[in-house]
Design a protein around this motif. Structure first.
Motif, short mmCIF file in Angstrom:
data_model
loop_
_atom_site.label_atom_id
_atom_site.label_comp_id
_atom_site.label_asym_id
_atom_site.label_seq_id
_atom_site.Cartn_x
_atom_site.Cartn_y
_atom_site.Cartn_z
N SER A 6 0.83 -1.20 0.00
CA SER A 6 0.00 0.00 0.00
C SER A 6 0.87 1.25 0.00
O SER A 6 0.61 2.20 -0.73
N PHE A 7 1.92 1.24 0.82
CA PHE A 7 2.84 2.37 0.86
C PHE A 7 3.50 2.55 -0.50
O PHE A 7 3.59 3.66 -1.02
N PHE A 8 3.95 1.43 -1.09
CA PHE A 8 4.58 1.49 -2.39
C PHE A 8 3.62 2.08 -3.43
O PHE A 8 4.00 2.92 -4.23
N LEU A 9 2.36 1.63 -3.41
CA LEU A 9 1.38 2.16 -4.34
C LEU A 9 1.18 3.66 -4.15
O LEU A 9 1.10 4.40 -5.12
N SER A 10 1.12 4.10 -2.91
CA SER A 10 0.95 5.52 -2.63
C SER A 10 2.11 6.32 -3.21
O SER A 10 1.91 7.35 -3.87
N ILE A 11 3.31 5.85 -2.96
CA ILE A 11 4.50 6.54 -3.47
C ILE A 11 4.54 6.48 -4.99
O ILE A 11 4.82 7.48 -5.65
N LEU A 12 4.23 5.32 -5.53
CA LEU A 12 4.27 5.16 -6.98
C LEU A 12 3.31 6.13 -7.67
O LEU A 12 3.66 6.76 -8.66
N PHE A 13 2.13 6.30 -7.13
CA PHE A 13 1.18 7.18 -7.77
C PHE A 13 1.55 8.65 -7.57
O PHE A 13 1.24 9.47 -8.41
N SER A 14 2.23 8.95 -6.50
CA SER A 14 2.75 10.30 -6.34
C SER A 14 3.80 10.57 -7.40
O SER A 14 3.84 11.64 -8.01
N VAL A 15 4.65 9.59 -7.63
CA VAL A 15 5.67 9.71 -8.68
C VAL A 15 5.00 9.80 -10.04
O VAL A 15 5.43 10.57 -10.90
N SER A 16 3.92 9.04 -10.24
CA SER A 16 3.25 9.09 -11.53
C SER A 16 2.66 10.47 -11.80
O SER A 16 2.65 10.94 -12.93
N LEU A 17 2.19 11.14 -10.75
CA LEU A 17 1.72 12.51 -10.91
C LEU A 17 2.84 13.41 -11.40
O LEU A 17 2.67 14.20 -12.32
N PHE A 18 4.00 13.26 -10.76
CA PHE A 18 5.16 14.06 -11.17
C PHE A 18 5.56 13.72 -12.60
O PHE A 18 5.82 14.61 -13.40
N ALA A 19 5.60 12.43 -12.92
CA ALA A 19 6.01 12.01 -14.26
C ALA A 19 5.03 12.50 -15.31
O ALA A 19 5.43 12.96 -16.38
N LEU A 20 3.74 12.42 -15.01
CA LEU A 20 2.74 12.88 -15.96
C LEU A 20 2.85 14.38 -16.17
O LEU A 20 2.79 14.87 -17.28
N LYS A 21 3.07 15.12 -15.09
CA LYS A 21 3.23 16.57 -15.21
C LYS A 21 4.46 16.88 -16.07
O LYS A 21 4.42 17.75 -16.93
N ALA A 22 5.54 16.13 -15.86
CA ALA A 22 6.75 16.33 -16.66
C ALA A 22 6.48 16.00 -18.12
O ALA A 22 6.94 16.71 -19.02
N LYS A 89 -0.23 5.08 -26.07
CA LYS A 89 0.83 4.06 -26.02
C LYS A 89 2.13 4.68 -25.54
O LYS A 89 2.84 4.09 -24.71
N ILE A 90 2.47 5.85 -26.05
CA ILE A 90 3.70 6.54 -25.63
C ILE A 90 3.61 6.92 -24.16
O ILE A 90 4.55 6.74 -23.39
N TYR A 91 2.48 7.44 -23.78
CA TYR A 91 2.24 7.84 -22.39
C TYR A 91 2.41 6.64 -21.46
O TYR A 91 3.09 6.71 -20.44
N ARG A 92 1.75 5.52 -21.77
CA ARG A 92 1.83 4.32 -20.92
C ARG A 92 3.26 3.80 -20.85
O ARG A 92 3.73 3.40 -19.78
N SER A 93 3.96 3.83 -21.95
CA SER A 93 5.35 3.39 -21.98
C SER A 93 6.19 4.25 -21.03
O SER A 93 7.01 3.74 -20.27
N GLY A 94 5.98 5.54 -21.08
CA GLY A 94 6.70 6.46 -20.19
C GLY A 94 6.36 6.22 -18.73
O GLY A 94 7.24 6.24 -17.87
N MET A 95 5.09 5.99 -18.45
CA MET A 95 4.67 5.74 -17.07
C MET A 95 5.26 4.43 -16.55
O MET A 95 5.70 4.35 -15.41
N GLU A 96 5.27 3.41 -17.39
CA GLU A 96 5.84 2.12 -16.98
C GLU A 96 7.33 2.24 -16.72
O GLU A 96 7.86 1.64 -15.78
#
Length: 119
Positions: A6-22, A89-96
């Motif tokens: 759960s902690f990992f998921l929380s952190i991961l999605f916080s990072v995903s917010l940052f990555a998506l914004k970038a 597809k590009i977005y998902r690849s970047g997120m992964e």
């Protein structure tokens, strides 16, 4: 183990917010986003951030993970509507890739902490 997940998921999605914004700012040429798409994605980012902030830390790890997954699924559904198939597809690849890098960093830090505890 469930708490760590759960902690990992929380952190991961916080990072995903940052990555998506970038991706929406520095990645615009890669995704070839229109101005309208950038505006819509910024709204999706803000909505996800608000949804994640509303999740109570008092929830059980399972319910917290479920709430996080629901918020992220809502974001993914919105992204599918905003982006073209090729952009998605590009977005998902970047997120992964971001998720892999983050997981690798967590794993490395965990190993370092374990090794420092042995000394």
């Amino acid at each position: 183990m469930k708490i760590a997940r759960s902690f990992f998921l929380s952190i991961l999605f916080s990072v995903s917010l940052f990555a998506l914004k970038a991706q929406t700012t520095t990645g615009t040429p890669r995704l070839q986003l229109t101005t309208a798409q950038v505006d819509k994605i910024n709204k999706v980012n803000n909505d996800l951030k608000e949804d994640l902030q509303k999740i109570s830390p008092n929830l059980s790890p399972e319910n917290r993970a479920k709430s996080i997954n629901e918020a992220v699924q809502k974001k993914e559904d919105a992204m599918k509507k905003i982006l073209t198939v090729d952009q998605y597809k590009i977005y998902r690849s970047g997120m992964e890739e971001q998720a892999r890098k983050f997981k690798d960093k967590l794993s490395e830090r965990s190993k370092q902490m374990q090794n420092s505890g042995k000394n």
